[in-house]
Design a protein around this motif. Structure first.
Motif, short mmCIF file in Angstrom:
data_model
loop_
_atom_site.label_atom_id
_atom_site.label_comp_id
_atom_site.label_asym_id
_atom_site.label_seq_id
_atom_site.Cartn_x
_atom_site.Cartn_y
_atom_site.Cartn_z
N PRO A 172 -6.80 5.33 6.99
CA PRO A 172 -5.89 4.26 6.56
C PRO A 172 -6.62 2.95 6.24
O PRO A 172 -6.14 2.17 5.42
CB PRO A 172 -4.95 4.09 7.75
N GLU A 173 -7.76 2.73 6.87
CA GLU A 173 -8.52 1.50 6.58
C GLU A 173 -9.04 1.52 5.14
O GLU A 173 -9.11 0.48 4.49
CB GLU A 173 -9.70 1.34 7.55
N VAL A 174 -9.40 2.71 4.68
CA VAL A 174 -9.85 2.85 3.30
C VAL A 174 -8.65 2.74 2.35
O VAL A 174 -8.70 2.04 1.34
CB VAL A 174 -10.61 4.19 3.10
N VAL A 175 -7.57 3.43 2.71
CA VAL A 175 -6.35 3.40 1.89
C VAL A 175 -5.88 1.96 1.70
O VAL A 175 -5.49 1.54 0.61
CB VAL A 175 -5.24 4.23 2.58
N ARG A 176 -5.93 1.20 2.78
CA ARG A 176 -5.49 -0.19 2.78
C ARG A 176 -6.14 -1.03 1.68
O ARG A 176 -5.52 -1.92 1.11
CB ARG A 176 -5.85 -0.76 4.15
N LYS A 177 -7.40 -0.69 1.40
CA LYS A 177 -8.14 -1.44 0.38
C LYS A 177 -7.60 -1.21 -1.03
O LYS A 177 -7.91 -1.96 -1.95
CB LYS A 177 -9.63 -1.09 0.45
N ASP A 178 -6.79 -0.16 -1.19
CA ASP A 178 -6.19 0.10 -2.50
C ASP A 178 -5.01 -0.82 -2.78
O ASP A 178 -4.47 -0.83 -3.88
CB ASP A 178 -5.68 1.55 -2.58
N ILE B 55 -0.79 12.36 4.83
CA ILE B 55 0.01 11.16 5.10
C ILE B 55 0.93 11.40 6.29
O ILE B 55 1.04 10.59 7.21
CB ILE B 55 0.82 10.75 3.85
N ARG B 56 1.58 12.57 6.28
CA ARG B 56 2.50 12.90 7.36
C ARG B 56 1.74 13.01 8.70
O ARG B 56 2.22 12.52 9.73
CB ARG B 56 3.22 14.22 7.05
N ALA B 57 0.56 13.61 8.68
CA ALA B 57 -0.22 13.76 9.92
C ALA B 57 -0.60 12.38 10.45
O ALA B 57 -0.51 12.11 11.66
CB ALA B 57 -1.45 14.61 9.67
N HIS B 58 -1.03 11.51 9.56
CA HIS B 58 -1.38 10.14 9.96
C HIS B 58 -0.18 9.43 10.56
O HIS B 58 -0.26 8.79 11.61
CB HIS B 58 -1.90 9.37 8.74
N LEU C 89 1.29 4.85 4.90
CA LEU C 89 -0.08 5.33 4.85
C LEU C 89 -1.14 4.26 5.09
O LEU C 89 -2.25 4.56 5.49
CB LEU C 89 -0.33 6.07 3.51
N TYR C 90 -0.76 2.98 4.86
CA TYR C 90 -1.75 1.91 5.01
C TYR C 90 -1.69 1.25 6.39
O TYR C 90 -2.38 0.28 6.63
CB TYR C 90 -1.55 0.84 3.94
N ASN C 91 -0.81 1.71 7.27
CA ASN C 91 -0.72 1.10 8.59
C ASN C 91 -1.71 1.72 9.56
O ASN C 91 -2.08 2.89 9.44
CB ASN C 91 0.70 1.22 9.16
N THR C 92 -2.13 0.89 10.53
CA THR C 92 -3.13 1.33 11.50
C THR C 92 -2.64 0.98 12.91
O THR C 92 -1.64 0.27 13.08
CB THR C 92 -4.46 0.59 11.28
N ARG C 93 -3.42 1.44 13.89
CA ARG C 93 -3.09 1.07 15.28
C ARG C 93 -3.18 -0.44 15.48
O ARG C 93 -2.47 -0.98 16.32
CB ARG C 93 -4.04 1.79 16.24
N ASP C 94 -4.02 -1.10 14.71
CA ASP C 94 -4.09 -2.56 14.81
C ASP C 94 -2.74 -3.20 14.49
O ASP C 94 -2.36 -4.20 15.10
CB ASP C 94 -5.14 -3.11 13.83
N ASP C 95 -2.04 -2.62 13.52
CA ASP C 95 -0.72 -3.16 13.16
C ASP C 95 0.25 -3.02 14.33
O ASP C 95 1.01 -3.93 14.65
CB ASP C 95 -0.15 -2.42 11.94
N TYR D 22 -0.69 9.02 -7.00
CA TYR D 22 -1.49 8.38 -5.96
C TYR D 22 -1.26 9.04 -4.60
O TYR D 22 -2.21 9.42 -3.91
CB TYR D 22 -1.17 6.88 -5.90
N ILE D 23 0.00 9.20 -4.20
CA ILE D 23 0.25 9.75 -2.86
C ILE D 23 -0.05 11.25 -2.80
O ILE D 23 -0.49 11.74 -1.76
CB ILE D 23 1.67 9.44 -2.31
N THR D 24 0.15 11.95 -3.91
CA THR D 24 -0.16 13.39 -3.86
C THR D 24 -1.66 13.63 -3.87
O THR D 24 -2.13 14.62 -3.31
CB THR D 24 0.53 14.18 -5.00
N ALA D 25 -2.43 12.73 -4.48
CA ALA D 25 -3.89 12.88 -4.44
C ALA D 25 -4.39 12.69 -3.00
O ALA D 25 -5.30 13.39 -2.55
CB ALA D 25 -4.56 11.87 -5.37
N LEU D 26 -3.78 11.75 -2.27
CA LEU D 26 -4.14 11.60 -0.86
C LEU D 26 -3.63 12.78 -0.04
O LEU D 26 -4.23 13.16 0.97
CB LEU D 26 -3.54 10.30 -0.30
N GLY D 27 -2.51 13.34 -0.46
CA GLY D 27 -1.94 14.51 0.21
C GLY D 27 -0.80 14.13 1.13
O GLY D 27 -0.98 13.37 2.08
N LEU D 28 0.39 14.68 0.83
CA LEU D 28 1.54 14.39 1.69
C LEU D 28 1.32 14.92 3.11
O LEU D 28 1.78 14.30 4.07
CB LEU D 28 2.82 15.00 1.09
#
Lengths: 143, 424
Positions: free
Chosen positions: B21-27, B318-321, B402-408, B309-315
């Motif tokens: 998600p930290e990488v995704v966030r940069k998008d 995303i769901r697992a995250h 997908l862009y959220n993290t434990r920090d959030d 975009y979301i299908t390239a990352l994979g649903l």
């Protein structure tokens, strides 16, 4: 005023210990109003003695700003001539709309409610009681 | 302007398939901009609308800069480019929901318009006095009010499938509530308040057993779980672009081909016609029959870019995250003493956590946490009957993507603790 000061110095005292909370019987006017978006609710009771707003009380539930503002309102306007209560309510509305700074000679401690102006989505919470009062005065033909 | 430091050691580990998600966030350019001058943006309101990745923003700009013309009108090359981008988007949407044909994909303004299209076009032709429409107790107003209105117009009866104390659908009551009078069953795939993931296929099977159709509100599930109309066996399915990282103003109504074929038009106007005389008209084939007037073409094209975009990352990734992050959030929010609504485990729900802190009204809470740059929703979430069922006037809601993290989540919890302190 910071948000923390607004809550700690203005809002929370009235939220925790609301003044004039409860039914008022007998009463001349009873009005229920709410903010559909927030679900804040208020039920306002007014009793008149001639042209004076002899007594006022409210019931309600909702966020602290809506309930504290209503409590502060009842404390301020109880016993005043209806016309003066109306003028104060209009002045609060103008202050919240950013049209007036709020005259401490007219509003007293209520000037501190100006702290809410920085939080536009909460202004309607602060005004729920005041708008209900204006409607109530109108309904009673007292202002 | 300085963003606050990311504390080390608490970064979410890359998930399945290298999802980080930290990488995704940069998008997402929005995260480059602090709020309240210097606060890191902690965006926990994706169930309301999702942020937009650069790929989507740039696709919309590219359309306007290089392809802009009206779709299905221009004879010239630029018009063909616009039409191709628009129809390619239809194919992208068809693949995304696993529709057998792009003819099943109707573009709309969003989920609400998709559902209202069914109400007007299908409902008026197929629902009559004495018929019944079944909705669930957890529906968003957009999948409830249109059916109240249709029932009011036609004399049909609206019935409600209850939920249990955990916020799960009482599918055991389907037998009694789905009858030969039932014309349509409307069910949310994933609740926008409770996060509950509903057993849509089980509902669809019960509906089809009596000849009723099934409409699925996939506004929350399409972005977070992905949808498969063949597996769900639904007749209609609605979703919005803006909740899946796409633009506002675009959405999809999937309709089973045979059902759409028999449906009269929705709006009358340009493009939905075949031939028009001064006193009558014949109508276009599906799906164009339902797309009157100039559509939100650039937004539809942007929606396809969002789906890519979301299908390239994979649903699945995303769901697992989100499942991992939701489990973390459920524990963390519960640790503040908050009451949490909805299913107890992350397995049964999407990335939505509705809660209330004792003594602190959710509107106060949302204002207070905003001071720390934390965006949460407070209110009835367009689900007033559900609020009444839960016995609360409003709740706070944190929703993750997908862009959220434990920090959030940690930032939210720290802010909740502060709010508690003020009110204690």
């Amino acid at each position: 005023m910071s948000l923390e000061d607004l809550y700690k110095e203005v809002i929370l005292d009235h939220y925790r210990s609301p003044r004039n909370k409860g039914r008022l019987d007998p009463h001349d006017v009873r009005l229920e109003r709410n903010n559909p978006l927030c679900g804040d609710e208020i039920e306002l009771f007014l009793r008149f003695d001639g042209d004076d707003l002899e007594a006022i009380a409210f019931e309600g539930k909702g966020c602290s700003i809506s309930q504290a503002s209503a409590s502060m309102m009842t404390e301020k306007v109880a016993g005043l001539p209806a016309k003066q209560a109306r003028a104060i309510a209009e002045s609060i509305k103008a202050m919240m709309a950013g049209e007036e700074d709020g005259d401490p000679d007219v509003l007293g401690d209520l000037v501190s409610l100006k702290g809410v102006v920085k939080y536009p989505v909460r202004i309607k919470c602060a005004l729920l009681g005041w708008n209900t009062l204006l409607e109530g005065l109108e309904e009673a033909g007292r202002a | 302007m300085q963003l606050s430091e990311q504390p080390g050691g608490r970064r979410a580990a890359p998930g399945p398939g290298g999802f980080d998600p930290e990488v995704v966030r940069k998008d997402f350019p929005v995260f480059e901009h602090p709020v309240h001058e210097d606060k890191r943006l902690v965006y926990l309101d994706s169930a309301a609308t999702a942020q937009k990745p650069r790929a989507v923003i740039e696709r919309v700009v590219r359309f306007y800069e290089t392809e802009n013309a009206n779709a299905h009108r221009g004879i010239y090359e630029l018009g063909e480019r616009a039409t191709k981008a628009y129809e390619d988007a239809r194919e992208t949407c068809a693949r995304f929901v696993n529709a057998a044909t792009p003819r099943s994909i109707v573009f709309t303004r969003g989920t609400t318009e998709s559902i209202n299209l069914v109400r007007y076009a299908w409902g008026r032709a197929n629902v009559h006095e004495g018929d019944e429409i079944l909705v669930t107790e957890m529906e968003h107003h957009s999948n409830l009010v249109p059916w109240q209105m249709l029932c009011g117009e036609t004399g049909a009866t609206l019935r409600h499938l209850p939920i249990d104390e955990r916020g799960l659908l009482r599918t055991d009551l389907l037998d009694g509530l789905v009858t030969e009078r039932t014309r349509l069953v409307c069910v949310s795939h994933m609740s926008n308040v409770l996060g509950t993931i509903n057993p849509v296929r089980e509902v669809a099977d019960a509906a089809h057993a009596v000849g009723a159709l099934v409409l699925v509100d996939a506004a929350q599930s399409a972005p977070h779980l992905g949808v498969d109309v063949a597996a769900l066996d639904c007749d209609f399915l609605a979703f919005s672009a803006h909740k899946l990282c796409g633009p506002t103003g675009a959405g999809v109504l999937y309709g089973r081909e045979s059902v759409l074929e028999d449906m009269p038009p929705f709006h009358g106007g340009g493009e939905m016609i075949r031939e028009v005389w001064s006193d009558r008209a014949t109508y276009n084939e599906i799906p164009y029959r339902f797309e009157a007037g100039t559509m939100n073409i650039a937004q539809v094209v942007g929606m396809a870019a969002a789906i890519d975009y979301i299908t390239a990352l994979g649903l699945d990734a995303i769901r697992a995250h989100e499942r991992e992050l939701t489990a973390y959030a459920l524990d963390a929010v519960a640790s503040t003493g908050a009451e949490i609504y909805g299913p107890p485990t992350a397995e049964q729900r999407g990335g939505v956590v509705a809660f209330n802190l004792p003594e602190v009204h959710p509107h106060d809470l949302a204002t207070i946490v905003d001071e720390d740059g934390v965006c949460i929703r407070a209110g009835h979430h367009c689900a007033q009957p559900l609020m009444r069922r839960l016995g609360v006037p409003a709740t706070a809601r944190a929703s993750m993507y997908l862009y959220n993290t434990r920090d959030d989540v940690d930032a939210l919890v720290a802010s909740l603790e502060q709010a508690k302190g003020w009110f204690s």
